[in-house]
Design a protein around this motif. Structure first.
Motif, mmCIF file in Angstrom:
data_model
loop_
_atom_site.group_PDB
_atom_site.id
_atom_site.type_symbol
_atom_site.label_atom_id
_atom_site.label_comp_id
_atom_site.label_asym_id
_atom_site.label_seq_id
_atom_site.Cartn_x
_atom_site.Cartn_y
_atom_site.Cartn_z
ATOM 1 N N GLU A 75 11.592 9.900 -6.848
ATOM 2 C CA GLU A 75 12.453 10.369 -7.179
ATOM 3 C C GLU A 75 13.231 9.539 -8.627
ATOM 4 O O GLU A 75 14.838 10.233 -8.814
ATOM 5 C CB GLU A 75 13.221 10.825 -5.810
ATOM 6 C CG GLU A 75 12.425 12.668 -5.737
ATOM 7 C CD GLU A 75 12.316 13.043 -6.198
ATOM 8 O OE1 GLU A 75 13.100 14.154 -6.848
ATOM 9 O OE2 GLU A 75 11.247 13.406 -5.954
ATOM 10 N N ARG A 78 12.226 9.789 -12.050
ATOM 11 C CA ARG A 78 12.472 11.231 -12.214
ATOM 12 C C ARG A 78 14.215 11.287 -12.938
ATOM 13 O O ARG A 78 14.455 11.908 -14.066
ATOM 14 C CB ARG A 78 12.455 12.125 -11.066
ATOM 15 C CG ARG A 78 12.788 13.985 -11.934
ATOM 16 C CD ARG A 78 12.534 14.870 -10.434
ATOM 17 N NE ARG A 78 11.488 14.286 -9.526
ATOM 18 C CZ ARG A 78 10.621 15.010 -9.777
ATOM 19 N NH1 ARG A 78 9.986 15.351 -11.090
ATOM 20 N NH2 ARG A 78 8.879 14.986 -8.420
ATOM 21 N N LEU A 116 3.688 12.491 -11.929
ATOM 22 C CA LEU A 116 5.315 12.754 -12.409
ATOM 23 C C LEU A 116 5.609 13.095 -13.805
ATOM 24 O O LEU A 116 6.592 13.949 -14.710
ATOM 25 C CB LEU A 116 5.840 11.594 -11.683
ATOM 26 C CG LEU A 116 7.199 11.376 -12.669
ATOM 27 C CD1 LEU A 116 8.412 12.549 -11.714
ATOM 28 C CD2 LEU A 116 7.989 10.526 -12.127
ATOM 29 N N ASP A 119 4.853 16.540 -14.968
ATOM 30 C CA ASP A 119 6.580 17.329 -14.414
ATOM 31 C C ASP A 119 7.540 17.236 -15.106
ATOM 32 O O ASP A 119 7.830 18.318 -15.491
ATOM 33 C CB ASP A 119 6.599 16.915 -12.947
ATOM 34 C CG ASP A 119 6.350 17.394 -11.791
ATOM 35 O OD1 ASP A 119 5.138 18.093 -11.808
ATOM 36 O OD2 ASP A 119 6.158 16.802 -10.662
ATOM 37 N N LEU A 120 7.541 16.316 -15.671
ATOM 38 C CA LEU A 120 8.719 15.657 -16.761
ATOM 39 C C LEU A 120 8.075 16.510 -18.187
ATOM 40 O O LEU A 120 9.070 15.832 -19.584
ATOM 41 C CB LEU A 120 9.124 14.491 -16.118
ATOM 42 C CG LEU A 120 9.656 13.397 -15.108
ATOM 43 C CD1 LEU A 120 9.890 12.229 -15.297
ATOM 44 C CD2 LEU A 120 10.923 15.017 -15.238
#
Length: 254
Positions: A75, A78, A116, A119-120
């Motif tokens: 996180e 992120r 990650l 996702d990004l």
């Protein structure tokens, strides 16, 4: 124009950053991507990039740092990735030398960072040392997470390994090692990898190319790496510059 797709501008060895950046511009290296290796260095790299035009960042947890992460690290990455200078997740990967963290922890953190990046919608920058078989196995198992591409940085493997990486749709980054006289295996890989899949990097401040081997490496040395690739592939250095720059701009959207 050249792009150095992997360097470490926040390394203490590169303390005279203004002079280094000025010199790289003189050598027609107009953009660089400076890499973090853990959360703290990734934050530092972002702060550095914010102060300089043409400097971008890859953020991530290096395999030798995976046993130091806390439960919030994904996180935190992120959140950091929201910065417009962040263009990739990396360097991430595996390292199986003696003294490296437990393999299961390395694998877990690698796959979490693959997710990650997916996702990004960011590309990945891979590090691999003495673990290429395991690395390819994990990437093949998680190929759906490679949608947004990536590159194997500081490539030192064989042409056979290069072909497996290309099958995954990934790029290959060549640095100073590809200029070493005893790096025949790497030069054979340069020969068979299409220019459309090659990126240039220095990995500064380490692994300076010939004729500067063993000296402090900086992004200004990118043209020497390009010249050697042009020689191996029997093309003009201008073609190497144009195609590798286009490759970097496409992958990292810079």
């Amino acid at each position: 124009m050249f792009i150095d797709t992997h360097c470490h501008m926040t390394d203490p060895k590169l303390a005279n950053t203004e002079e280094i950046i000025s010199r790289m511009h003189e050598m027609n290296v107009k953009k660089i991507i400076t890499s973090g290796f853990d959360l703290a260095s990734s934050i530092e790299a972002v702060k550095f990039a914010e102060k300089h035009n043409g400097v971008y960042v890859s953020i991530g947890i290096y395999p030798c740092e995976v046993d130091k992460v806390d439960e919030d690290y994904i996180e935190n990455l992120r959140t950091l990735a929201k910065n417009k200078k962040v263009v990739a997740i990396g360097e991430v990967g595996l390292e199986l030398r003696e003294g490296s963290p437990d393999f299961e922890i390395q694998e877990k953190v690698l796959v979490q960072q693959l997710q990650l990046a997916h996702d990004l919608r960011l590309p990945l920058v891979f590090h691999c040392r003495e673990a290429i078989g395991k690395m390819l196995e994990i990437l093949k198992e998680n190929k759906t997470l490679l949608t947004f591409g990536g590159t194997f940085h500081c490539f030192t493997e064989s042409k056979e390994v290069a072909m497996e990486i290309l099958k995954l749709g990934l790029n290959i980054s060549f640095g100073g090692v590809s200029t070493f006289k005893n790096a025949k295996k790497v030069q054979e890989a340069v020969e068979i990898v299409p220019l459309e899949k090659i990126l240039l990097e220095t990995d500064s401040p380490y692994l300076a190319p010939e004729p500067f081997r063993s000296k402090l490496n900086t992004p200004a040395f990118i043209p020497y790496i390009a010249q050697n690739i042009a020689k191996i592939k029997r093309v003009q250095v201008q073609e190497v510059a144009e195609k590798t720059t286009k490759n970097a701009e496409k992958l990292f959207k810079i």
